[in-house]
Design an enzyme around this catalytic site. Structure first.
Site: not given
Length: 100
Positions: A22, A45, A53-54, A82
């Site tokens: 952040y 969002n 956002c993850h 990912e």
DNA sequence: AAACTGACTTCTC
DNA sequence: GGAGAAGCCAGTT
């Protein structure tokens, strides 16, 4: 462009298999201390699937918040899919940290 | 317009 | 190293 717009843009610009804190996003947005506000933007969002956002984690690499079903655990799994490295229950931000 | 809130961050005990 | 408190920012009520 508003501050939140930049935040969303930066968040959506996070490469796959990578995470950002952040504070980092806030800094890129122009306010290094606005990490809190950034979190709020993620929570509200409007670009749900567009803004990953993850991929946004705390400065510690901890997956805070996430009201999604499954909780932070689900996000952790998603990030793992990912290619994000995990250390215990936190993201290995050290891998993204570019030590010069 | 003022006050409260919140997916944060950092310092101190 | 873990827990608690204070500070900052933008949004919402």
């Amino acid at each position: 462009m508003s501050f939140r717009e930049r935040v969303y843009q930066i968040t959506a610009n996070i490469p796959k298999g990578t995470v950002a804190t952040y504070g980092q996003i806030a800094k890129l947005a122009g306010s290094p201390k606005a990490a809190r506000a950034v979190g709020m933007f993620m929570k509200t969002n409007p670009f749900a699937p567009r803004v990953p956002c993850h991929r946004v984690v705390a400065s510690d690499g901890s997956l805070t918040g996430f009201s999604a079903p499954g909780g932070v655990m689900k996000k952790k799994k998603m990030l793992l899919g990912e290619g994000v490295r995990f250390v215990g229950a936190k993201v290995d931000i050290s891998s993204f940290w570019n030590p010069s």
